[in-house]
Design an enzyme around this catalytic site. Structure first.
Site, PDB file in Angstrom:
ATOM      1  N   TYR A  59      21.338  -8.132  -0.544  1.00  0.00           N
ATOM      2  CA  TYR A  59      20.481  -7.117   0.084  1.00  0.00           C
ATOM      3  C   TYR A  59      19.034  -7.206  -0.412  1.00  0.00           C
ATOM      4  O   TYR A  59      18.332  -6.201  -0.504  1.00  0.00           O
ATOM      5  CB  TYR A  59      21.082  -5.711  -0.115  1.00  0.00           C
ATOM      6  CG  TYR A  59      22.531  -5.657   0.305  1.00  0.00           C
ATOM      7  CD1 TYR A  59      22.863  -5.707   1.657  1.00  0.00           C
ATOM      8  CD2 TYR A  59      23.574  -5.607  -0.619  1.00  0.00           C
ATOM      9  CE1 TYR A  59      24.196  -5.705   2.057  1.00  0.00           C
ATOM     10  CE2 TYR A  59      24.902  -5.607  -0.221  1.00  0.00           C
ATOM     11  CZ  TYR A  59      25.208  -5.647   1.116  1.00  0.00           C
ATOM     12  OH  TYR A  59      26.516  -5.655   1.520  1.00  0.00           O
TER      13      TYR A  59
ATOM     14  N   CYS B  19       0.831  -1.196   0.000  1.00  0.00           N
ATOM     15  CA  CYS B  19       0.000   0.000   0.000  1.00  0.00           C
ATOM     16  C   CYS B  19       0.864   1.242   0.000  1.00  0.00           C
ATOM     17  O   CYS B  19       0.911   1.985   0.991  1.00  0.00           O
ATOM     18  CB  CYS B  19      -0.907  -0.018   1.212  1.00  0.00           C
ATOM     19  SG  CYS B  19      -2.019  -1.400   1.126  1.00  0.00           S
TER      20      CYS B  19
HETATM   21  N1  LLP Z   1      32.405  -4.893   4.874  1.00  0.00           N
HETATM   22  C1  LLP Z   1      31.790  -3.935   5.567  1.00  0.00           C
HETATM   23  C2  LLP Z   1      32.420  -3.421   6.761  1.00  0.00           C
HETATM   24  C3  LLP Z   1      30.561  -3.437   5.136  1.00  0.00           C
HETATM   25  O1  LLP Z   1      29.967  -2.485   5.819  1.00  0.00           O
HETATM   26  C4  LLP Z   1      29.970  -3.959   3.965  1.00  0.00           C
HETATM   27  C5  LLP Z   1      28.675  -3.482   3.504  1.00  0.00           C
HETATM   28  C6  LLP Z   1      30.640  -4.982   3.278  1.00  0.00           C
HETATM   29  C7  LLP Z   1      31.864  -5.424   3.756  1.00  0.00           C
HETATM   30  C8  LLP Z   1      30.082  -5.627   2.035  1.00  0.00           C
HETATM   31  O2  LLP Z   1      29.879  -4.713   1.021  1.00  0.00           O
HETATM   32  P1  LLP Z   1      29.506  -5.234  -0.451  1.00  0.00           P
HETATM   33  O3  LLP Z   1      30.706  -5.992  -0.982  1.00  0.00           O
HETATM   34  O4  LLP Z   1      28.340  -6.126  -0.321  1.00  0.00           O
HETATM   35  O5  LLP Z   1      29.234  -4.011  -1.220  1.00  0.00           O
HETATM   36  N2  LLP Z   1      22.120  -2.318   1.641  1.00  0.00           N
HETATM   37  C9  LLP Z   1      22.974  -1.661   0.674  1.00  0.00           C
HETATM   38  C10 LLP Z   1      24.419  -2.047   0.861  1.00  0.00           C
HETATM   39  C11 LLP Z   1      24.909  -1.762   2.247  1.00  0.00           C
HETATM   40  C12 LLP Z   1      26.313  -2.219   2.427  1.00  0.00           C
HETATM   41  C13 LLP Z   1      26.686  -2.168   3.860  1.00  0.00           C
HETATM   42  N3  LLP Z   1      27.994  -2.609   4.119  1.00  0.00           N
HETATM   43  C14 LLP Z   1      22.483  -1.992  -0.729  1.00  0.00           C
HETATM   44  O6  LLP Z   1      21.509  -2.715  -0.858  1.00  0.00           O
HETATM   45  O7  LLP Z   1      23.058  -1.511  -1.709  1.00  0.00           O
END
Ligand code: LLP
Length: 459
Positions: A417, A387
């Site tokens: 995510y 909604c």
């Molecule tokens: N290491 C740390 C300390 C982090 O904070 C993160 C992600 C990662 C590794 C992994 O990052 P990646 O490789 O997945 O980019 N919800 C958001 C993304 C938030 C990421 C938070 N930290 C989205 O959906 O784009």
């Protein structure tokens, strides 16, 4: 021009956005690792996340091998931590570990999953900008390989917990390098005006590192930085690495202590739309190895052991979400070039299973997945059943013009995510995660039921 230009029936699924096991059969239906999506929908219902296990394992191996090979000439190893926040389940933690990765967790809940999977504590890291004492103690009791300190106060809290539990705590200190990178302000994390880490420029990082060295209950493993997420250019990683290595050399000069490790974080970007390209792991690993080698030579310090924490790049493209189309509604819209018809295609999920479009304005593509559909396309917007008018799954996509209620619709690159940020908005039960491999399906996380939701409601 729509963002996601994948007409339903091009038949040529762009390999940048579909898991390696996804094909379109002669009857127009998608198969994933040999499993027909119509069978998946019949047996498990929709919406559902469909995860290609072989693709996950291959991406995990690719990152491990690319970084290991790039840093081998410098004489140091690389630990790849799979960032469980992107998506974590017991099976996935196990796969990551079987492929030689460690597991990065950011809460007690993620830690519990990794432990349940049988990942040894020594191969788990614990992050978090606001760890509870209970989380710290649990991590220490599990013998985690490292806790990442995120504030000055945490130095003493971890040291005190270590004293209480009688275990020396291996720690890294997370610093902010001032590098601003990533897809959206909410997901870029190393600029100064946000909650994570300790500033290098202002001095708090050095202060925390010295404080760690003063506490005998702590073992300083190294310095950590995570500059953001969905980063497609290696330059930001290189810049952050330079800052980390300089800080490490400064700490060495000031205290005589040479931190053995440096963690360069995660954030490697993937393609969400046809025609986009992911960051190339071999390329970024090579550039980082060159930078690290050069900076260490310049500073006359030995090269540290390196770690990285990719999440999205390992799991994002492994998964598509399978929906069933319900209402199809053409709407006349006043565009810049005059009125046009936008076809609103409503599916049986939405922002509760993929919050990213609503939260970040993230773009996806979609395709009719269950039959041969028209090569002619309409300008469509895929929306959910919640909604809220911002409940959009795919903002703008060329979909087969004959898209109709009952069709299955697949939206790729939802592995990272997606389920991990899913909610029960409007009391919608969260979808299952179905792993496919060699023609077989395995339910990794079952579908939530209304009973599950009502079980929490004590009346
Ligand atoms: N290491 C740390 C300390 C982090 O904070 C993160 C992600 C990662 C590794 C992994 O990052 P990646 O490789 O997945 O980019 N919800 C958001 C993304 C938030 C990421 C938070 N930290 C989205 O959906 O784009």
């Amino acid at each position: 021009m729509p963002d996601g230009v994948a007409p339903g029936q091009a038949g040529d699924l762009d390999p940048q956005v579909w898991a390696s096991g996804v094909r379109r059969g002669p009857d127009g239906a998608l198969t994933a690792a040999g499993v027909d999506v119509r069978d998946l929908a019949r047996e498990h219902g929709t919406p559902a996340y469909v995860l290609d296990e072989a693709d996950f394992r291959a991406r995990a191996r690719t990152y491990r091998e690319a970084f290991t090979a790039a840093f081998a000439p410098l004489g140091v190893g690389v630990d790849v931590y799979y960032a469980g926040k992107a998506f974590l389940s017991v099976a996935v933690a196990r796969w990551a570990h079987e492929e030689g990765l460690r597991v990065d967790t950011s809460t007690g809940g993620e830690l519990a999953v990794a432990l349940r999977a049988g990942v040894p504590g020594a191969d788990i890291g614990l992050h978090g900008n606001n760890k509870a004492d209970a989380e710290i103690e649990r991590a220490l009791a599990a013998g985690v390989g490292r806790l990442i300190v995120d504030s000055r106060g945490e130095v003493d809290r971890i040291a005190d917990a270590a004293a209480r539990t009688g275990r020396r705590a291996p720690v890294m200190v997370r610093v902010t390098t001032g590098v601003h990178a990533g897809g959206h302000e909410y997901i870029s994390t190393a600029h100064e005006d946000q909650k994570f880490g300790l500033s290098v420029a202002g001095g708090p990082a050095m202060e925390a590192l010295r404080a760690v060295l003063e506490r005998p209950e702590l073992e300083l493993l190294g310095i950590h930085s995570h500059i953001g997420s969905q980063i497609l250019d290696a330059a930001g990683f290189e810049e952050a690495a330079r800052t980390l290595l300089r800080l490490r050399a400064d700490l060495h000069a000031a205290t005589g202590y040479l931190a053995p490790e440096v963690d360069l974080g995660g954030g490697y970007g993937v393609a969400y739309l046809p025609g986009e390209s992911a960051i190339d792991p071999g390329d970024v690993a090579g550039r980082l190895a060159t930078t690290v080698g050069a900076v260490c030579a310049e500073l006359s310090t030995p090269v540290p052991r390196i770690s990285i924490e990719p999440g999205r790049a390992i799991v994002g493209p492994t998964t598509f979400t399978l929906y069933t189309v319900g209402t199809v509604k053409p709407v006349t819209v006043d565009g810049d070039d005059g009125p046009f018809t936008r076809t609103y295609v409503a599916v049986d999920g939405g922002m509760s299973d993929n919050l990213r479009p609503a939260l970040y304005g993230a773009h996806y593509t979609a395709t009719v997945a269950s039959r041969v559909a028209s090569p002619e396309t309409v300008r469509a917007r895929v929306v959910g059943k919640h909604c809220e008018s911002g409940d959009i799954v795919v903002h703008d996509v060329a979909l087969s013009a004959d898209v109709a209620p009952g069709d299955l619709l697949a939206v790729p690159v939802t592995g990272a995510y997606g389920r991990s940020m899913a909610s029960n908005y409007n009391h919608v039960p969260r979808p299952p995660v179905l792993a496919v491999r060699d023609g077989a399906v395995r339910v990794l996380v079952r579908r939530e039921t209304e009973d599950d939701l009502l079980a929490l409601d004590l009346g």
